[in-house]
Design an enzyme around this catalytic site. Structure first.
Site, PDB file in Angstrom:
ATOM      1  N   GLU A  78      22.375 -15.127 -49.258  1.00  0.00           N
ATOM      2  CA  GLU A  78      21.987 -16.657 -49.305  1.00  0.00           C
ATOM      3  C   GLU A  78      22.297 -16.935 -50.810  1.00  0.00           C
ATOM      4  O   GLU A  78      22.111 -16.489 -51.777  1.00  0.00           O
ATOM      5  CB  GLU A  78      20.625 -16.879 -49.062  1.00  0.00           C
TER       6      GLU A  78
ATOM      7  N   ALA B 136      12.674 -13.362 -53.607  1.00  0.00           N
ATOM      8  CA  ALA B 136      12.904 -12.268 -52.553  1.00  0.00           C
ATOM      9  C   ALA B 136      13.906 -13.092 -51.508  1.00  0.00           C
ATOM     10  O   ALA B 136      13.940 -14.123 -51.623  1.00  0.00           O
ATOM     11  CB  ALA B 136      11.549 -12.044 -51.896  1.00  0.00           C
ATOM     12  N   MET B 137      14.099 -12.249 -50.623  1.00  0.00           N
ATOM     13  CA  MET B 137      15.390 -12.912 -49.684  1.00  0.00           C
ATOM     14  C   MET B 137      14.788 -12.443 -48.065  1.00  0.00           C
ATOM     15  O   MET B 137      14.791 -11.054 -47.633  1.00  0.00           O
ATOM     16  CB  MET B 137      16.586 -12.370 -49.988  1.00  0.00           C
ATOM     17  N   GLU B 138      14.906 -13.247 -46.918  1.00  0.00           N
ATOM     18  CA  GLU B 138      14.426 -12.971 -45.880  1.00  0.00           C
ATOM     19  C   GLU B 138      15.327 -12.327 -44.875  1.00  0.00           C
ATOM     20  O   GLU B 138      15.324 -12.678 -43.695  1.00  0.00           O
ATOM     21  CB  GLU B 138      14.039 -14.380 -45.440  1.00  0.00           C
ATOM     22  N   ASN B 139      16.352 -11.583 -45.165  1.00  0.00           N
ATOM     23  CA  ASN B 139      17.260 -11.262 -44.200  1.00  0.00           C
ATOM     24  C   ASN B 139      16.748 -10.424 -43.068  1.00  0.00           C
ATOM     25  O   ASN B 139      15.586  -9.908 -43.228  1.00  0.00           O
ATOM     26  CB  ASN B 139      18.145  -9.971 -45.202  1.00  0.00           C
TER      27      ASN B 139
ATOM     28  N   GLU C 214       8.423 -14.492 -47.008  1.00  0.00           N
ATOM     29  CA  GLU C 214       9.702 -13.987 -46.361  1.00  0.00           C
ATOM     30  C   GLU C 214       9.373 -13.680 -45.054  1.00  0.00           C
ATOM     31  O   GLU C 214      10.264 -13.677 -44.161  1.00  0.00           O
ATOM     32  CB  GLU C 214       9.994 -12.828 -47.395  1.00  0.00           C
TER      33      GLU C 214
HETATM   34  N1  TRP Z   1      15.732 -17.825 -49.213  1.00  0.00           N
HETATM   35  C1  TRP Z   1      15.012 -17.204 -50.454  1.00  0.00           C
HETATM   36  C2  TRP Z   1      13.503 -17.815 -50.217  1.00  0.00           C
HETATM   37  O1  TRP Z   1      13.303 -18.766 -50.532  1.00  0.00           O
HETATM   38  C3  TRP Z   1      15.519 -17.614 -51.492  1.00  0.00           C
HETATM   39  C4  TRP Z   1      16.572 -16.896 -52.315  1.00  0.00           C
HETATM   40  C5  TRP Z   1      16.847 -15.544 -52.431  1.00  0.00           C
HETATM   41  C6  TRP Z   1      17.649 -17.174 -52.894  1.00  0.00           C
HETATM   42  N2  TRP Z   1      17.512 -15.240 -53.121  1.00  0.00           N
HETATM   43  C7  TRP Z   1      18.486 -16.262 -53.270  1.00  0.00           C
HETATM   44  C8  TRP Z   1      18.658 -18.669 -52.916  1.00  0.00           C
HETATM   45  C9  TRP Z   1      19.530 -16.341 -53.987  1.00  0.00           C
HETATM   46  C10 TRP Z   1      19.674 -18.733 -53.626  1.00  0.00           C
HETATM   47  C11 TRP Z   1      20.568 -17.422 -54.329  1.00  0.00           C
HETATM   48  O2  TRP Z   1      12.917 -16.904 -49.498  1.00  0.00           O
HETATM   49 ZN    ZN Z   2      12.231 -19.186 -48.675  1.00  0.00          ZN
END
Ligand code: TRP
Ligand code: ZN
Length: 888
Positions: free
Chosen positions: A144, A290-293, A326
């Site tokens: 993302e 963090a990232m919600e993959n 997440e």
């Molecule tokens: N979707 C993530 C969140 O808010 C945000 C995010 C994580 C993100 N890593 C990123 C956005 C890198 C842009 C680039 O939970």
């Molecule tokens: Zn988010």
């Protein structure tokens, strides 16, 4: 020969776009230009041959012409710094393709085809931390918003949903653990010391939710049984170096938070988890939180690892909140995703609201609300009143990474919270149920959400939609008149002009209010009114004497209330309001009125009577035995300097700092006995994670903060004692924060002690940098300059960069040094960091972008630094956009 077609191309050559100069005027993407994709990709198969500096990727796409597209013969596969080493269509090598800048265009004759493209990437050289990169010897991805195109050619837009099958092969010793989205379907060993794994994710998803992790990791494992009785395997993966010293003993809090989140989402939103596996991986090099993959969340280590020795109470809360955030994305983001990036608040605003409500339920509801409002006011309000102001659903962007903002996240959450306030929790739940049901498996828009709320919750949101399109914090002028037996509330709203939006419409503003009877100290029940015109009056009968108004209780609308309130009324509300937020707000208003009374002029503040009123109110709060300490700690905090500056058209940061410190000093000296007694009382409470023990810790540090300004010798002694006696990070860090701002021998001694005690712990070393960069010490700026040369400092790690320079940029006294040195330091950082990590570099532009609201001398210096950055060659799209908008 075209380099892109040359199969002998080397690994380094495949990172061409990173090195290539960016076009001078990168194109603006506009929301109104949205077109459905020409081609759909129902299935993706990815095959990775993993290697730290030369990973081969074979992408197999099953593509179908989209009946809703325009009939384009070519499919556009986005790329970013990657080259196509081989292209086949339906099994045959083809020459019917070309590069269009970074993208690959392939001409396709029919309606459905299978495309195979091979690329090679260099994760070790990827310092941007977008796409596939190396961190501490492991490989991980961040896709993302537009990182997938750095891994493989693909229609990298969130409205193209595919089921993914992933195969990866890698050295078994180096990468013993191989993870991707969904379920592991098969794995095995090869004779050459490599091994492989296959993963399949049954849920169609956009490319930004793809993830892969390979490395030497260990898991904290647990299980969760869902509401329908399915057992989900949970795992939190962390570093596990052979010689020990891994992070497995610090995952307990994250695991407990995850299980609580899963349970809460079932109970409160009716949302059940939908895979047999849920993996979280902690990574120390990460651009964001963090990232919600899907099924494989990737986390910044700082939002996973916590134990009492290394994490503060604030860190514990942050871990719980981000784990929840997440996890909640699995429904608000993954099952229902965004049609395009203009809709980002659809998933982020909703998910922030969901994590806020979760945290309210897990701990103190009122303290959580106060904290969230404080974040909004210190981060989002300045954004909304500056050159980077944008609606929660922006209309255009050049680089989407720049729009992961407090406006999209926090104001986005406030906008949905207002719908909930107007509908009530039950009807709101009907709205979200309908939304999830109606759009499950789809890429939706903010409009879809609003419509579902209208249909499900029974609200009429026709005018309310303006909250999505208009930027700027509405100002509400309030006047309460009393005549005869009636109180009349006159309200008038204005939404300020923002860049590109000179003219604004009035918006519906829901305001919770109560009218107090001075005598009895009570009120007749709270009411909700909605101001939906430019101005309106509301009448309340049955008041023989003028009541005391408590307005925007619970911060029911994200607006600035403008009202001159008599000090005695604020003192009354600070002592009696039964809405804890309103009580906090009364205390804040009292202070804001006093500190900005002279328009922020150098050293000038309000009257002695105003200061007395603050002292009296604070004294009552310190003595109020009905208050819990967590709340008492909140009430003791003075409004921050950024928020104070917001109240003034043009602010003098030096004068604001001096006035605020002056008030702190006066309060600290006047309340010395009481503060020392409270510190002593709180110091006797043993460590625990319960509210009482946490409240005691908060109280101790807040007491020290006031004492430090008034009676520094006393504070220095108590802080050193607190540090030495501490059996937890909250006490230790709190004490050190106070000491770092004082001229006392214990300062250097205990900073050194802290550094040595946690040698090798990256997250605590970050704290050591932040404590000094954010300190009240008059030489903080020189300290930052020295720390930048410390052997533990590096521009390669975003946490470390932020620990030094974000703390510094948020330290008004140091950053706004009249000489302009602070501005120069941040500009130098931006220029040095931009080629390494553009996303992180661009996040340092907003502090300089405040120049229009700062007194003339500093303003000119800030602007000059922005111009110096703008003139630099080869700026990233991220930084160029932020600097360009800031100069306006
Ligand atoms: N979707 C993530 C969140 O808010 C945000 C995010 C994580 C993100 N890593 C990123 C956005 C890198 C842009 C680039 O939970
Ligand atoms: Zn988010």
């Amino acid at each position: 020969m075209d380099i892109a077609r040359d199969p002998t191309v080397t690994a380094d050559d495949t990172q061409i776009a990173d090195a290539a100069p960016m076009p001078q005027h990168p194109q603006e993407i506009r929301r109104e230009d949205y077109h459905p994709p020409e081609w759909l990709v129902p299935q993706v198969a990815l095959d990775f041959a993993l290697d730290l500096d030369a990973t081969r990727v074979v992408t197999r796409l099953t593509v179908q012409r989209n009946p809703e597209g325009g009939g384009d013969k070519a499919i556009r596969l986005n790329g970013d710094g990657i080259a196509a080493l081989a292209v086949t269509v339906d099994g045959n090598a083809t020459n019917d393709w070309q590069m269009d800048g970074p993208d690959l265009l392939i001409t396709l004759p029919g309606e459905a085809h299978e495309i195979v493209v091979e690329t090679q990437i260099n994760p070790a050289a990827n310092s941007q931390l977008m796409g596939l990169y190396a961190s501490n010897g492991m490989l991980c991805t961040q896709c993302e918003a537009e990182g997938f195109r750095r891994i493989a050619f693909f229609p990298d837009r969130p409205d193209v949903l595919s089921t993914y099958s992933v195969r990866m092969t890698g050295d078994k010793a180096r990468f013993p653990v191989l993870l991707s989205n969904g379920n592991c379907t098969d794995s095995g060993d090869n004779a050459d010391g490599t091994h492989w794994a296959e993963w399949h994710d049954p849920w169609p998803k956009p490319s930004y939710l793809f993830a892969l992790v390979a490395g030497d990791l260990a898991a904290d494992r647990d299980t969760f049984t869902t509401m329908s009785g399915r057992e989900v395997q949970l795992a939190i993966w962390v570093r596990a170096p052979k010689g020990g010293g891994g992070d497995l003993d610090r995952t307990g809090h994250a695991m407990r938070s995850l299980k609580k989140s899963m349970k809460w989402d079932e109970e409160v939103f009716g949302r059940e988890y939908d895979l047999d596996l849920f993996n979280i991986v902690a990574v120390s090099d990460f651009n964001m939180g963090a990232m919600e993959n899907k099924g494989l969340n990737v986390f910044n280590t700082r939002y996973v690892l916590a134990d009492p020795e290394t994490a503060t109470d604030g860190d514990y809360d942050a871990v719980e909140g981000v784990i929840a955030h997440e996890y909640f994305h699995n429904w608000s983001g993954n099952r229902v995703t965004c049609r395009d990036w203009f809709q980002l608040s659809l998933k982020e605003g909703l998910t922030v609201l969901r994590d806020q409500l979760f945290s309210q339920d897990m701990g103190s509801e009122s303290v959580k609300r106060i904290e969230d409002v404080r974040i909004l006011r210190s981060a989002q309000f300045p954004e909304d009143s500056g050159p980077l102001a944008h609606p929660i659903r922006p209309d255009s962007y050049r680089e989407i990474s720049n729009f992961y903002t407090s406006t999209v996240y926090n104001k986005g959450a406030e906008v949905i919270r207002m719908m909930r306030t107007m509908a009530g929790p039950e009807a709101f739940r009907k709205g979200t149920d309908l939304y999830f049901d109606r759009h499950d498996g789809e890429a939706a828009t903010c409009e879809d959400f609003v419509k579902a709320m209208e249909d499900g919750a029974g609200l009429d949101l026709s005018r309310f939609r303006l909250w999505y399109s208009q930027a700027g914090t509405p100002r509400v002028e309030a006047r309460l008149k009393h005549a005869g037996n009636e109180a009349v509330l006159h309200l008038k709203q204005t939404v300020p002009a923002t860049p590109g939006q000179p003219e604004k419409q009035p918006m519906p503003i829901p305001l919770r209010l109560a009218l107090f009877d001075r005598e009895s100290g009570g009120h007749r029940g709270e009411q909700l009114i909605v101001l939906d015109k430019a101005s309106d009056s509301f009448r309340f009968g049955g008041f023989a004497t003028p009541p005391v108004l408590s307005l925007n209780r619970g911060f029911s609308a994200p607006v600035a209330i403008e009202r001159q309130v008599a000090e005695d009324e604020l003192v009354f509300l600070a002592a009696h309001d039964d809405d804890p937020f309103a009580r906090y707000e009364a205390m804040q208003s009292l202070t804001v009125q006093y500190l900005t009374a002279a328009g922020g002029e150098a050293g000038a503040t309000g009257s002695g009577a105003g200061r007395e009123a603050i002292g009296t109110a604070l004294e009552a709060i310190l003595a109020d035995s009905a208050l819990d300490d967590l709340m008492r700690g909140e009430l003791m905090m003075l409004p921050g300097e950024t928020y104070l500056a917001e109240q003034l058209l043009v602010a003098d940061p030096g004068a604001i700092h001096a006035a605020r410190e002056g008030l702190k000093g006066w309060l600290g000296a006047r309340l010395e006995q009481r503060l020392v007694a409270l510190h002593e009382r709180a110091s006797a409470v043993p460590y625990g994670l319960d509210a009482a023990a946490r409240g005691a810790r908060k109280l101790k540090t807040q007491a020290l903060v006031l004492l430090a300004a008034g009676v520094p010798e006393v504070a220095a002694r108590l802080a050193a004692e607190q540090y030495r006696a501490a059996d937890n990070m909250t006490d230790r860090q709190g004490a050190l924060m106070v000491l770092a701002g004082l001229e006392t021998p214990a300062r250097a001694e205990l900073l050194a002690d802290f550094k040595a005690r946690y040698e090798g712990n990256a997250l605590v070393t970050d704290k050591w940098f932040s404590l000094q960069a954010g300190s009240l010490h008059p030489q903080a700026l020189d300290h930052v300059r020295e720390l930048a040369g410390h052997s533990d400092f590096t521009l390669a790690n975003p946490n470390r960069v932020r620990s030094l320079y974000m703390a510094f940029a948020a330290n008004p006294q140091a950053f706004h040094a009249a000489s302009g040195e602070g501005y120069r330091m941040i500009a130098d950082l931006i220029l040095a960091l931009d080629p390494i990590n553009a996303q992180t570099a661009a996040r340092f532009v907003p502090p300089l972008g405040r120049w229009r609201r700062i007194e003339p001398a500093r303003s000119a210096l800030m602007r000059a630094e922005l111009e110096r950055i703008a003139a630099a060659p080869n700026l990233s799209r991220d930084t160029a956009e932020q600097v360009g908008r800031s100069l306006g």
